[in-house]
Design a protein around this motif. Structure first.
Motif, PDB file in Angstrom:
ATOM      1  N   ASN A 182      -3.649  -8.019   2.252  1.00  0.00           N
ATOM      2  CA  ASN A 182      -3.702  -7.039   1.168  1.00  0.00           C
ATOM      3  C   ASN A 182      -4.892  -6.096   1.321  1.00  0.00           C
ATOM      4  N   VAL A 183      -4.837  -5.018   0.554  1.00  0.00           N
ATOM      5  CA  VAL A 183      -5.930  -4.045   0.532  1.00  0.00           C
ATOM      6  C   VAL A 183      -6.002  -3.429  -0.859  1.00  0.00           C
ATOM      7  N   ALA A 225      -8.720  -0.647  -3.416  1.00  0.00           N
ATOM      8  CA  ALA A 225      -9.892   0.232  -3.465  1.00  0.00           C
ATOM      9  C   ALA A 225     -10.956  -0.397  -4.350  1.00  0.00           C
ATOM     10  N   ALA A 240     -14.858   0.855  -5.974  1.00  0.00           N
ATOM     11  CA  ALA A 240     -15.960   1.818  -6.050  1.00  0.00           C
ATOM     12  C   ALA A 240     -17.296   1.111  -6.280  1.00  0.00           C
ATOM     13  N   TRP A 241     -17.231  -0.139  -6.758  1.00  0.00           N
ATOM     14  CA  TRP A 241     -18.458  -0.832  -7.154  1.00  0.00           C
ATOM     15  C   TRP A 241     -18.852  -1.892  -6.131  1.00  0.00           C
ATOM     16  N   VAL A 269     -17.528  -5.772  -6.999  1.00  0.00           N
ATOM     17  CA  VAL A 269     -16.726  -6.117  -8.169  1.00  0.00           C
ATOM     18  C   VAL A 269     -15.255  -6.185  -7.761  1.00  0.00           C
ATOM     19  N   VAL A 303      -3.940   2.774  -2.907  1.00  0.00           N
ATOM     20  CA  VAL A 303      -4.044   1.302  -2.878  1.00  0.00           C
ATOM     21  C   VAL A 303      -4.890   0.768  -4.038  1.00  0.00           C
ATOM     22  N   GLN A 331      -4.059   1.748  -7.085  1.00  0.00           N
ATOM     23  CA  GLN A 331      -3.197   1.992  -8.242  1.00  0.00           C
ATOM     24  C   GLN A 331      -2.068   0.996  -8.397  1.00  0.00           C
ATOM     25  N   VAL A 332      -1.811   0.237  -7.350  1.00  0.00           N
ATOM     26  CA  VAL A 332      -0.692  -0.702  -7.403  1.00  0.00           C
ATOM     27  C   VAL A 332      -1.168  -2.030  -6.815  1.00  0.00           C
ATOM     28  N   GLY A 341      -0.909  -5.598  -4.815  1.00  0.00           N
ATOM     29  CA  GLY A 341      -0.241  -6.231  -3.686  1.00  0.00           C
ATOM     30  C   GLY A 341       0.728  -7.320  -4.124  1.00  0.00           C
ATOM     31  N   PHE A 395     -12.866  12.672  -6.087  1.00  0.00           N
ATOM     32  CA  PHE A 395     -13.878  12.092  -5.196  1.00  0.00           C
ATOM     33  C   PHE A 395     -14.810  13.202  -4.712  1.00  0.00           C
TER      34      PHE A 395
HETATM   35  C1  LIG Z   1     -11.069   4.801  -6.640  1.00  0.00           C
HETATM   36  C2  LIG Z   1     -10.844   3.418  -7.185  1.00  0.00           C
HETATM   37  C3  LIG Z   1     -11.897   2.537  -7.302  1.00  0.00           C
HETATM   38  C4  LIG Z   1     -11.702   1.240  -7.786  1.00  0.00           C
HETATM   39  N1  LIG Z   1     -12.774   0.402  -7.872  1.00  0.00           N
HETATM   40  C5  LIG Z   1     -12.568  -0.889  -8.241  1.00  0.00           C
HETATM   41  C6  LIG Z   1     -13.648  -1.818  -8.230  1.00  0.00           C
HETATM   42  O1  LIG Z   1     -14.789  -1.506  -7.876  1.00  0.00           O
HETATM   43  N2  LIG Z   1     -13.389  -3.084  -8.596  1.00  0.00           N
HETATM   44  C7  LIG Z   1     -12.130  -3.495  -8.988  1.00  0.00           C
HETATM   45  O2  LIG Z   1     -11.949  -4.674  -9.294  1.00  0.00           O
HETATM   46  N3  LIG Z   1     -11.092  -2.637  -9.005  1.00  0.00           N
HETATM   47  C8  LIG Z   1     -11.283  -1.354  -8.621  1.00  0.00           C
HETATM   48  N4  LIG Z   1     -10.229  -0.485  -8.609  1.00  0.00           N
HETATM   49  C9  LIG Z   1      -8.890  -0.960  -9.023  1.00  0.00           C
HETATM   50  C10 LIG Z   1      -8.174  -1.790  -7.950  1.00  0.00           C
HETATM   51  O3  LIG Z   1      -8.195  -1.128  -6.700  1.00  0.00           O
HETATM   52  C11 LIG Z   1      -6.734  -2.030  -8.447  1.00  0.00           C
HETATM   53  O4  LIG Z   1      -6.761  -2.885  -9.560  1.00  0.00           O
HETATM   54  C12 LIG Z   1      -5.811  -2.540  -7.388  1.00  0.00           C
HETATM   55  O5  LIG Z   1      -4.481  -2.254  -7.767  1.00  0.00           O
HETATM   56  C13 LIG Z   1      -5.918  -4.035  -7.144  1.00  0.00           C
HETATM   57  O6  LIG Z   1      -4.985  -4.348  -6.143  1.00  0.00           O
HETATM   58  P1  LIG Z   1      -4.530  -5.833  -5.800  1.00  0.00           P
HETATM   59  O7  LIG Z   1      -3.950  -6.436  -7.044  1.00  0.00           O
HETATM   60  O8  LIG Z   1      -3.500  -5.618  -4.722  1.00  0.00           O
HETATM   61  O9  LIG Z   1      -5.716  -6.577  -5.317  1.00  0.00           O
HETATM   62  C14 LIG Z   1     -10.397   0.823  -8.169  1.00  0.00           C
HETATM   63  C15 LIG Z   1      -9.328   1.720  -8.076  1.00  0.00           C
HETATM   64  C16 LIG Z   1      -9.547   3.002  -7.587  1.00  0.00           C
HETATM   65  C17 LIG Z   1      -8.377   3.948  -7.480  1.00  0.00           C
END
Ligand SMILES: Cc1cc2nc3c(=O)[nH]c(=O)nc-3n(C[C@H](O)[C@H](O)[C@H](O)COP(=O)(O)O)c2cc1C
Length: 192
Positions: free
Chosen positions: A33-34, A36, A38-39, A53, A86, A88-89, A91, A179
């Motif tokens: 999985n992958v 995003a 930011a923290w 995070v 990745v 927004q949705v 895995g 961004f």
């Molecule tokens: C630009 C961006 C930054 C994000 N930063 C974080 C973050 O720092 N920590 C976090 O838990 N989710 C963050 N998210 C949300 C996760 O990427 C999101 O919940 C993702 O769908 C999780 O995927 P997964 O369920 O496949 O692991 C961010 C989303 C975006 C678009």
């Protein structure tokens, strides 16, 4: 030909020091999985440790807890759409790597999937067991066990942002899919 070269662990913190938005890669059993993130930030030099995070409701968190490892890949500006997508949705709903044709290589120490194409660098990380993380928090701590970077933008422990490597320059999330790309380098001079 890959431009990726190993980064000394003593320089690993510099990959995250300027706060890039990253791609967290993970795998366990049949799943890869992958997402995003930011923290994230460096928290210790030796051994190099980071905090990041990873929301406890994400599929990533489930895979990381099960495998004890993850990758932190630094998407270049050319991957801005992918990075947002990745994030927004989940895995749990779709195989994001397959959907977007993302190729990975295995990390040299833990075998975690790592993305090099379009990325400026990566860190291979071992999750540190932490009671507060397990009980309640989204913040995870990890030791960096290997790192590498594309030598066209990071070499000898230093970033070089130039007009000819804008596609690899890191991206920094402002919110809502906006961004800013790194690259407006300012050189501090000594004050009189
Ligand atoms: C630009 C961006 C930054 C994000 N930063 C974080 C973050 O720092 N920590 C976090 O838990 N989710 C963050 N998210 C949300 C996760 O990427 C999101 O919940 C993702 O769908 C999780 O995927 P997964 O369920 O496949 O692991 C961010 C989303 C975006 C678009």
């Amino acid at each position: 030909m890959s431009h990726f070269r190993p980064v000394e662990l003593g320089h690993a913190s510099r990959l995250l020091n300027h706060g890039p938005t990253v791609l967290v890669t993970s795998a366990h059993g049949a799943h890869t999985n992958v997402m995003a993130a930011a923290w994230s930030m460096p928290v210790e030099f030796t051994p190099p440790r980071i905090s990041i995070v990873i929301d406890k409701h994400t599929f990533t968190r489930e895979l990381v807890a099960a495998s004890g490892a993850f990758g932190v890949c630094l998407p270049g500006a050319g991957l801005v759409d992918l990075t947002y997508a990745v994030g927004q949705v989940s895995g749990r709903k779709v195989d994001k790597l397959a959907r977007h044709g993302i190729r990975t290589r295995r990390g040299p120490v833990l075998g975690v999937p790592l993305i090099e194409e379009g990325c400026a660098g990566w860190l291979e990380c071992r999750l540190l067991p932490e009671k507060h993380t397990e009980d309640a928090y989204d913040t995870c701590f990890a030791e960096v066990v290997a790192a590498a970077a594309d030598a066209r933008i990071f070499a000898g422990g230093h970033w070089t942002f130039r007009d000819d490597n804008t596609a690899l320059q890191t991206i920094h999330h402002l919110g809502g899919g906006n961004f800013v790309r790194a690259g407006g380098v300012l050189r501090a001079s000594a004050l009189p």
